[in-house]
Design an enzyme around this catalytic site. Structure first.
Site, PDB file in Angstrom:
ATOM      1  N   GLU A  86      -4.556 -31.672 -15.517  1.00 58.34           N
ATOM      2  CA  GLU A  86      -4.756 -31.481 -16.948  1.00 58.34           C
ATOM      3  C   GLU A  86      -5.694 -30.276 -17.067  1.00 58.34           C
ATOM      4  OE1 GLU A  86      -5.736 -35.232 -18.226  1.00 58.34           O
ATOM      5  OE2 GLU A  86      -7.716 -35.210 -17.543  1.00 58.34           O
TER       6      GLU A  86
ATOM      7  N   ASP B 231     -15.104 -31.168 -22.952  1.00 60.64           N
ATOM      8  CA  ASP B 231     -13.877 -30.280 -22.888  1.00 60.64           C
ATOM      9  C   ASP B 231     -14.238 -29.096 -23.375  1.00 60.64           C
ATOM     10  OD1 ASP B 231     -12.487 -32.907 -22.131  1.00 60.64           O
ATOM     11  OD2 ASP B 231     -12.077 -32.992 -24.115  1.00 60.64           O
TER      12      ASP B 231
END
Length: 505
Positions: A178, A21
């Site tokens: 997302e 991430d």
């Protein structure tokens, strides 16, 4: 400490091992990047680079219990999810989600990304994971979260204004929109998202609009990046962020995995940080290859120092790459009790327990070796490869004997027992390619665990099929961590050594 990279050349992943991430920002000639950290403490590693290739870890944004009070019951792959790192108005802003009980979204700030970072500003009005921050020219701040929704936010106080508004949410029918990031580039606001889930179907899509709230026009070539249904050695590509390089060109950092072995392929290091080139065509980004050996980059590289393989624990505190489970109380983990040694004091009875005392570092190479000198005369503990409470293997000493322990799901077994001489002993493990022949059922690697003789010879006590320490078997969002633990009493470690192993051609 720097992340090991060969000098003067680019290689992917640029930050190997469990560093998922990624979020990046540029300040002048410097680049800063942050990653998620889940159930480990300290949380959110922060890196620095001058060339987008060679990265040095500056510290961790959440390095105090007041910032990250993870409960003892925080499950593996719980805790700290994806951050966004930005620089605005002379300050670094990091927004992130703590999914543990009593957590929620929060912001910490710093004038120096090496820290200290502020106490958290809580965001009760921001619901959802993967929060992003973006500012208009007049200072209006927008927070966008997975889903995809957006709310106006005062980042200084945490106050939100008005109800969340729903934005473009990616390809119709695609799951898990997302990791939103919002950018003002030229005359448009670009909304970059991940979709398809963080598994093999992962991808990156983008849309643009004239205002931060849209309406957004999707890119006709979406997804602009995906490796789904391909034989590419890097899979699960997604969760990206955009940045300009020193020469003004555009690049993307993203997560990906490197599956190995037969079918279905097992990735063991977790989701890693990769770099890919970006060009623009008619106002839309075109993402180039996520190559393991990219072409020479059009700007000078700044390799920096190479990390030393051994830590002698001579500093007053642990180096920033060391991570512990859920907390790191000096009552249970300290370098101050016996100078030049790391002292661990047991809390749980084994690595099966969520409150186990374990301190490790991410496995960053597909083949590697780890060694540590252990004094277990007052307790029981050793050297382990951990994925979670239900998936780990270890070589453990208690002062009289060593044993190799394996945990796979509901099964736990002692694989080998070996007598030990009195005094400290060197425990070691190697992770290497599986031996031939290779076929569709071949695992990704083999873990060998043993005890070193005084002359340095390793007596291997047991070997372990690495697939059982992979995400495809265990599930979750993390990767392997190799480190030291105490299961009973007090266990002391003189040094820890980790280094890559070159496989024979």
């Amino acid at each position: 400490m720097p992340v090991q990279q060969p000098a003067a050349r680019a290689a992917n992943p640029v930050i190997p091992g469990f560093h998922p991430d990624p979020s990046i920002c540029r300040v002048g000639d410097d680049y800063y990047l942050a990653c998620s950290s889940f159930e480990y403490f300290p949380g959110v590693p922060v890196f620095h680079s001058r060339d987008l290739v060679h990265w040095t870890q500056l510290g961790n944004a959440l390095d105090r219990p007041s910032q990250l009070p993870l409960p003892a019951g925080t499950p593996s792959s719980g805790g700290i999810y994806a951050p966004t790192l930005r620089h605005h108005d002379g300050r670094f802003w990091l927004i992130v989600t703590d999914v543990s009980e009593g957590g929620g979204n929060l912001i910490v700030t710093a004038t120096d990304p090496a820290g200290p970072w502020s106490e958290p500003v809580r965001l009760p009005g921001v619901q959802g994971i993967d929060p992003d921050l973006a500012w208009e020219e007049d200072g209006t701040c927008w927070c966008t979260v997975a889903g995809v929704t957006q709310v106006r936010l005062d980042p200084y106080t945490g106050r939100t204004y008005g109800p969340p508004r729903r934005l473009w949410s990616g390809t119709p029918g695609a799951k898990a929109p997302e990791a939103p990031h919002l950018y003002r580039i030229g005359d448009h606001w670009y909304l970059l998202i991940a979709e398809g889930g963080t598994e093999r179907g992962h991808g990156v899509s983008i849309a643009r609009g004239r205002t931060p709230g849209g309406p957004f026009e999707p890119c006709p070539a979406n997804p602009v990046l995906t490796h789904r249904s391909t034989g590419h050695p890097v899979q699960n590509t997604g969760h990206a962020d955009l940045v300009q390089a020193p020469d003004g060109s555009w690049w993307m950092v993203l997560l990906g995995v490197r599956p190995r072995g037969g079918t279905p392929g097992w990735h063991v290091l977790g989701r890693e940080t990769f770099l890919a080139p970006v060009t623009w065509d008619n106002g839309w980004p075109v993402v180039g290859g996520v190559d393991l050996d990219p072409a020479a980059l059009p700007w000078p590289l700044s390799p920096g120092p190479v990390e030393e393989p051994r830590d002698d624990f001579e500093l007053g505190e642990l180096r920033p790459y060391w991570i512990s489970l859920r907390d790191r109380s000096p009552e249970y983990c300290t370098t101050g009790e016996r100078p030049g040694w790391l002292t661990l004091r047991a809390r749980g009875g084994s690595l099966d327990e969520p409150d186990a005392v374990f301190t490790g570092r991410r496995q960053q190479h597909l083949s590697c070796r780890a060694r540590t000198r252990v004094d277990a005369s007052e307790g029981r503990g050793g050297l382990a490869v951990r994925l979670d409470e239900r998936h780990h293997c270890a070589i453990e000493a208690d002062g009289t004997e060593a044993r190799v322990i394996a945990r796979i799901g509901d099964l736990r077994t002692v694989m080998a027992v070996h007598p030990l001489p009195a005094g400290p002993v060197v425990l070691a493990l190697t992770i290497t390619d599986p031996p031939p022949p290779h076929g569709p059922c071949t695992g990704p690697d083999v873990v060998s665990l043993g005890v070193e003789r005084p002359d340095g010879t390793l007596d291997v006590l047991a070997t372990f099929d690495g697939r059982y320490l992979s995400t495809e078997v265990a599930g979750g969002f993390t990767g392997r961590v190799i480190g030291m633990y105490a299961a009973a009493g007090t266990v002391r470690f003189d040094w820890f050594e980790y280094e890559p192993v070159k496989e024979p051609e």
